[in-house]
Design a protein around this motif. Sequence first.
Motif, mmCIF file in Angstrom:
data_model
loop_
_atom_site.group_PDB
_atom_site.id
_atom_site.type_symbol
_atom_site.label_atom_id
_atom_site.label_comp_id
_atom_site.label_asym_id
_atom_site.label_seq_id
_atom_site.Cartn_x
_atom_site.Cartn_y
_atom_site.Cartn_z
ATOM 1 N N PRO A 127 11.071 -1.473 -4.033
ATOM 2 C CA PRO A 127 10.549 -0.452 -3.124
ATOM 3 C C PRO A 127 10.773 -0.800 -1.657
ATOM 4 C CG PRO A 127 8.925 -1.008 -4.787
ATOM 5 C CD PRO A 127 10.033 -2.014 -4.920
ATOM 6 N N GLY A 138 12.563 0.641 3.315
ATOM 7 C CA GLY A 138 11.837 1.101 2.132
ATOM 8 C C GLY A 138 10.336 1.080 2.338
ATOM 9 N N GLY A 185 4.957 5.895 -1.338
ATOM 10 C CA GLY A 185 4.299 7.160 -1.038
ATOM 11 C C GLY A 185 3.424 7.122 0.199
ATOM 12 N N TYR A 190 8.464 2.888 -11.178
ATOM 13 C CA TYR A 190 7.694 1.807 -10.555
ATOM 14 C C TYR A 190 6.269 1.765 -11.082
ATOM 15 C CZ TYR A 190 11.309 1.040 -7.046
ATOM 16 O OH TYR A 190 12.478 0.731 -6.406
HETATM 17 C C1 LIG Z 1 9.719 5.417 -0.246
HETATM 18 O O1 LIG Z 1 8.782 6.441 -0.484
HETATM 19 C C2 LIG Z 1 9.306 7.738 -0.281
HETATM 20 C C3 LIG Z 1 8.165 8.729 -0.421
HETATM 21 O O2 LIG Z 1 7.318 8.390 -1.484
HETATM 22 C C4 LIG Z 1 10.432 7.987 -1.266
HETATM 23 O O3 LIG Z 1 11.008 9.249 -1.051
HETATM 24 C C5 LIG Z 1 11.489 6.916 -1.106
HETATM 25 O O4 LIG Z 1 12.480 7.066 -2.078
HETATM 26 C C6 LIG Z 1 10.872 5.553 -1.221
HETATM 27 N N1 LIG Z 1 11.871 4.528 -0.959
HETATM 28 C C7 LIG Z 1 12.115 3.510 -1.783
HETATM 29 C C8 LIG Z 1 13.166 2.558 -1.332
HETATM 30 O O5 LIG Z 1 11.517 3.347 -2.814
#
Ligand SMILES: *[C@@H]1O[C@H](CO)[C@@H](O)[C@H](O)[C@H]1NC(C)=O
Length: 539
Positions: free
Chosen positions: A52, A70, A75, A258
Amino acid sequence: MKPSFGLGTLLLDLLLGTALASQKVMSGGRRDPLDADFEKLAVKTLEQWHVPGLAIAVVDGDDTWAAGYGNASIGSTPVTPSTLFYSGSTTKAFTAAVLSLLVESDAHPGVTWRTPISQLIRDDFVLQPEYAWAQEHLTIEDALTHRTGFPRHDKSLPARSGPDAHVTAVRDITRSLRDLPMVLEPRTRWKYCNLMFMVLSHAIQTLTRRWLGDVMREWIWEPLGMRSTYFSLDAALEAPEDLARGYYWEYKDQEGGYKEVPWLKLQEASGAGAVVSNVLDYAKWIRCLVNEAAPLSKEGHKAIRTPRMVPSAEGKGLDGPSSYALGWHTNTYKGHRMYTHSGGMEAYGADVFFFPDLKYGIVAMGNTAITSNFAGRLLTWKLINDRLAIPESERYDWSSQFEKALNSSLEQFDKAIDKLYPGRANPALPRGLELKEYTGTYSHPAYHDLTIDLGDDPGRLRAVRVDFVWSMTFDFVHVSGEYWVIHIDMKNSPNALNRQSAKAEFKIGPNGKCDQVLIEFLEDGSEGVIPFTRVTKTT
Ligand SMILES: *[C@@H]1O[C@H](CO)[C@@H](O)[C@H](O)[C@H]1NC(C)=O
Ligand SMILES: *[C@@H]1O[C@H](CO)[C@@H](O)[C@H](O)[C@H]1NC(C)=O
């Protein structure tokens, strides 16, 4: 000239509440290595490895750059350079640094790198009688270089709670050594052992009469201006900085997703892995290391850099086999001396690299287990290779290396029987008892209780261990006769990459009852055979 507006900019952004838009810290005259192209690569790498979020800092001479990519919390919160992560075993270098100050301290005359541990904590550092020589002779240096002869025994560690846990946890872990097999002769081979860093934590706390977290803060972090570095979950949660949530990626089917992992308490990890910090603070630490700066003395820097053991003859992607110094692996890359250590927690991964001759270093921290180390190292190697202007054709293919490791983890359970029991009876022999007759609580003085129940799947047994530092599930799959394979998963992060398999043999006594189970935890047998003896009556 050292323009230092970079950090100021970040602080200003934070004050103005605009930090989210600008997650980068810059300074100095070199080209920004964390530019827009790198950001694209970082985002792609995180996606590919299902991480993430990740933060990186680069130190190059007088310049520091840092960026976050990230999500710290999916969220809700993006990663910024000040996001806190568990930094796992990169803590070990701080323990070595504290000891470098301790061996030079007038307050502790007579304590040197070669002081036997038993001299410092005689009542607690007691080994089994057959290891009497090791008990008397194993030194601080031996513990710091993973050459005591003790294997990991990570699964033996019970979780502690209560106000004294930071003292009692490492003391009790030290006391458990008297019930643990050593496996190797002292100083013959390198064998990674977290427990010995917990033993050192206990020794430091006994000598200084202080909590190791306070010692590290006062002796190292404060002098370096590392004000976002913590040594307990509570302190990290109370901090003004945001602590990243930890995740694992469920590799089920092709889809995946996740899952959040609860935060671990850190009193047991102590000097082996309790640090929580951010890449900005680690950049200050790297600066201290490359410049051989205070608070460590020149001799202290030299000591922690001096190679002492050879972990393996392999040196993938590097100039030759790596050595282990005090809390650091060292090697050369394209002729440049390099020091590195990685850290891994249940849902975090960190990597630190530094090249003293180049006054160059990198830290990456992410919020998944193992895959954030993969992603962090892929990005780190990209930066190092660019910095050294290494042609593409001469760059090591770390990506396939990590893909291979991931693939083999995904197959771990499927291949376990063949790997652990290559010569098993075919067809398999039946087990001697009804399945329920194997259930009950078994115990080992250092590994504690193992309560075996019927498994969810027919023909299987299952044990869930929750009061341990590493909560784990053990699924017993029958192999032949009284031999079983155990599929071991982290309970809170059953991530394919954390999986292990073990061999188990149940012992049926002359009375026809099952009274013992012998478990060989690590696949290479390097943790010895741990006998768990039944403590509950058979039903
Ligand atoms: C981070 O969170 C946003 C919104 O929840 C999402 O669109 C995005 O893909 C996420 N990025 C990663 C790297 O997980
Ligand atoms: C890993 O597994 C995937 C899917 O089975 C495969 O496409 C890929 O080639 C494998 N990678 C390596 C390095 O073995």
